[in-house]
Design a protein around this motif. Sequence first.
Motif, mmCIF file in Angstrom:
data_model
loop_
_atom_site.group_PDB
_atom_site.id
_atom_site.type_symbol
_atom_site.label_atom_id
_atom_site.label_comp_id
_atom_site.label_asym_id
_atom_site.label_seq_id
_atom_site.Cartn_x
_atom_site.Cartn_y
_atom_site.Cartn_z
ATOM 1 N N UNK A 308 0.827 -1.208 0.000
ATOM 2 C CA UNK A 308 0.000 0.000 0.000
ATOM 3 C C UNK A 308 0.864 1.262 0.000
ATOM 4 N N UNK A 309 1.995 1.206 0.684
ATOM 5 C CA UNK A 309 2.867 2.380 0.715
ATOM 6 C C UNK A 309 3.445 2.679 -0.659
ATOM 7 N N UNK A 310 3.507 1.656 -1.530
ATOM 8 C CA UNK A 310 3.951 1.854 -2.906
ATOM 9 C C UNK A 310 2.798 2.245 -3.827
ATOM 10 N N UNK A 311 1.598 1.749 -3.515
ATOM 11 C CA UNK A 311 0.474 1.923 -4.433
ATOM 12 C C UNK A 311 -0.046 3.351 -4.463
ATOM 13 N N UNK A 312 -0.257 3.969 -3.303
ATOM 14 C CA UNK A 312 -0.880 5.289 -3.275
ATOM 15 C C UNK A 312 -0.082 6.341 -4.045
ATOM 16 N N UNK A 313 1.234 6.428 -3.860
ATOM 17 C CA UNK A 313 1.987 7.395 -4.680
ATOM 18 C C UNK A 313 1.931 7.046 -6.165
ATOM 19 N N UNK A 314 1.874 5.743 -6.476
ATOM 20 C CA UNK A 314 1.808 5.322 -7.876
ATOM 21 C C UNK A 314 0.520 5.826 -8.522
ATOM 22 N N UNK A 315 -0.609 5.672 -7.834
ATOM 23 C CA UNK A 315 -1.889 6.113 -8.385
ATOM 24 C C UNK A 315 -1.909 7.626 -8.608
ATOM 25 N N UNK A 316 -1.306 8.371 -7.671
ATOM 26 C CA UNK A 316 -1.241 9.820 -7.854
ATOM 27 C C UNK A 316 -0.293 10.186 -8.994
ATOM 28 N N UNK A 317 0.818 9.438 -9.083
ATOM 29 C CA UNK A 317 1.789 9.731 -10.128
ATOM 30 C C UNK A 317 1.277 9.436 -11.523
ATOM 31 N N UNK A 318 0.296 8.527 -11.632
ATOM 32 C CA UNK A 318 -0.254 8.157 -12.934
ATOM 33 C C UNK A 318 -0.865 9.363 -13.649
ATOM 34 N N UNK A 319 -1.396 10.317 -12.881
ATOM 35 C CA UNK A 319 -2.017 11.487 -13.498
ATOM 36 C C UNK A 319 -0.997 12.346 -14.247
ATOM 37 N N UNK A 320 0.276 12.169 -13.919
ATOM 38 C CA UNK A 320 1.309 12.945 -14.608
ATOM 39 C C UNK A 320 1.473 12.517 -16.058
ATOM 40 N N UNK A 321 1.239 11.252 -16.351
ATOM 41 C CA UNK A 321 1.479 10.740 -17.693
ATOM 42 C C UNK A 321 0.626 11.442 -18.756
ATOM 43 N N UNK A 322 -0.698 11.544 -18.569
ATOM 44 C CA UNK A 322 -1.481 12.269 -19.582
ATOM 45 C C UNK A 322 -1.072 13.738 -19.706
ATOM 46 N N UNK A 323 -0.677 14.356 -18.580
ATOM 47 C CA UNK A 323 -0.268 15.756 -18.613
ATOM 48 C C UNK A 323 1.000 15.924 -19.450
ATOM 49 N N UNK A 324 1.975 15.054 -19.214
ATOM 50 C CA UNK A 324 3.226 15.132 -19.970
ATOM 51 C C UNK A 324 2.975 14.790 -21.440
ATOM 52 N N UNK A 325 2.100 13.789 -21.663
ATOM 53 C CA UNK A 325 1.771 13.410 -23.035
ATOM 54 C C UNK A 325 1.142 14.576 -23.787
ATOM 55 N N UNK A 326 0.248 15.293 -23.148
ATOM 56 C CA UNK A 326 -0.406 16.447 -23.771
ATOM 57 C C UNK A 326 0.615 17.520 -24.113
ATOM 58 N N UNK A 327 1.545 17.745 -23.195
ATOM 59 C CA UNK A 327 2.598 18.739 -23.422
ATOM 60 C C UNK A 327 3.445 18.366 -24.637
ATOM 61 N N UNK A 328 3.828 17.087 -24.733
ATOM 62 C CA UNK A 328 4.659 16.650 -25.850
ATOM 63 C C UNK A 328 3.895 16.675 -27.173
ATOM 64 N N UNK A 329 2.600 16.309 -27.143
ATOM 65 C CA UNK A 329 1.816 16.312 -28.372
ATOM 66 C C UNK A 329 1.587 17.723 -28.901
ATOM 67 N N UNK A 330 1.729 18.721 -28.023
ATOM 68 C CA UNK A 330 1.578 20.121 -28.443
ATOM 69 C C UNK A 330 2.899 20.713 -28.922
ATOM 70 N N UNK A 331 3.917 19.869 -29.040
ATOM 71 C CA UNK A 331 5.203 20.338 -29.554
ATOM 72 C C UNK A 331 6.249 20.575 -28.492
ATOM 73 N N UNK A 332 5.966 20.160 -27.256
ATOM 74 C CA UNK A 332 6.940 20.334 -26.187
ATOM 75 C C UNK A 332 8.191 19.501 -26.416
#
Length: 527
Positions: A308-332
């Motif tokens: 559980x100590x590994x899971x909770x930060x992982x679930x929160x960190x997952x939200x970063x992936x779409x954000x970074x993906x959006x940034x890169x798809x916009x030419x970042x």
Amino acid sequence: MQKPQGFAKVIIVLTTITAAVMELLDTTIVNVALNQIAGNLGATIEDIAWVITSYAIANVIIIPMTGFLGEYFGRKNYYLGSMILFGIASYFCGMSESLWELVLWRFFQGIGGGALLSTSQAILFDAFEVEDRPIAAGFFGMGIILGPSLGPVLGGYFVDNYAWNDIFYVNIPVCILATILTIVFIDRKEGEGKNRKNMEIDYIGIALLTLGIGNLQYILEKGESENWFESRTINTMAGLCAVGLIGFIWRELTTEHPVINLKIFKNKVFAMSTIFNLVSGFGLFTSVFIYPIMVQRINGLSSTETGLSLMYPTLLGVFLFPMIAKYLSMGGKPIPVMGVGICIFVVFGFIGGSATPEMGRWDFFPMHLLRMMGVAMLQMPLINQAVAGLKPSEYPAGIALSNMIRQLGGAFGIAVANNYATHRAAQHRTDLLANIQAENPWFQQRIQGLTQNMLQKTGDFVKSGEAAYRQLDAMVNKQAYYLAYLDTFRLVSVVFLCILPFLWLLRAPKKTKEELEKIMKASEEAH
């Protein structure tokens, strides 16, 4: 060929990510159940490690061949067959009544699972236009981090509340659902599998690859327990590994029909990305390997609490992936993002190297949240950057090789971390024992206090003195391993610091709009 839209596209994303998560989850889900499996099957702790090793060896052997096998059988057929094999093998893993029966079915499970990783990525990338590939990479990156992180959680839950067999049975309904969704929603590419008659199977290349990679994975998995090159077995395996890999490279570069297109390493960006994939696997798997051992041995966390100590930060960190993906798809620009990710990993390693034995589950939350940020910012651009300079026809080979290198990086990292922690623990024990001297007032005070405590329980002065020394020896061992685990976290920081200056070599030539349009068209026609 028209790209899937709307609901069909959502289903493809969910199906491929679920398959990738399931495959990676099974690399770590058994880790917390080894004691229970060993006790149930009457196996030793050393032999039970083959449950992990057999799966890893099968994975690493099959992953680089997925591009060829997908082209030979047809990608959809190969994907379906691998998923069905994974489900059947999972069932028989749970039904196994002996260790070697379980090891055999884990190997077949790894053969099926290896295809789920690379083929899922290829299917997912094909569902997106070229300019939207960073978004696809973001989705796939979520699967890469979710699988290894969720494994200990689910494994700990089933072991603590049910039976060890259930860690394999949980795959079956997922496989059935994913199989149905694949049949209904994932289309065959035009001409898929029709070139089989014109394709020659490189049996020699497959045999050499199996010999080289299989023995390399064995060395990495079993080297520490076999005392590395002091063991005749490891030396024999090393010789076979060298023969296999050298022969494989020569064969693939000279034959007209290679099972793996090694010529893509001529592409500088791809060649450098494999190094970063290796280090990325090293950081991801090493941190997940060392942390559970440390907190269970030193901080006293249970298997479930550790997961559980590994899971909770992982679930929160997952939200970063779409954000970074959006940034890169916009030419970042991906290189600065990767640079920040590497720097975050460096900070994470030094913070992990400052942990204390008194820290509880939630005290590690900021540290693991930082790790997830580093993984997201490094792994997400790297997935896309690895194929940025390749032709569409080279994507299957590039994706397969990238995934294999990441898996090898994880195996290499675990082997290095295990060996490094063991040697550092021995050194720390020697240093600590140097302070235990008869004239040392701290030592006298400590041993007298321990002796008095034992004397109150036993009433025997001689036995109490012996028990006190044994207790003190156990305390020294615990402290030595605690310091060694902290050193291993710092080692992760040092490794990432070493690759930071090479980031500039990952720059891919910028493509014009016309070139992107040609790539899009070629991507649709590529097998």
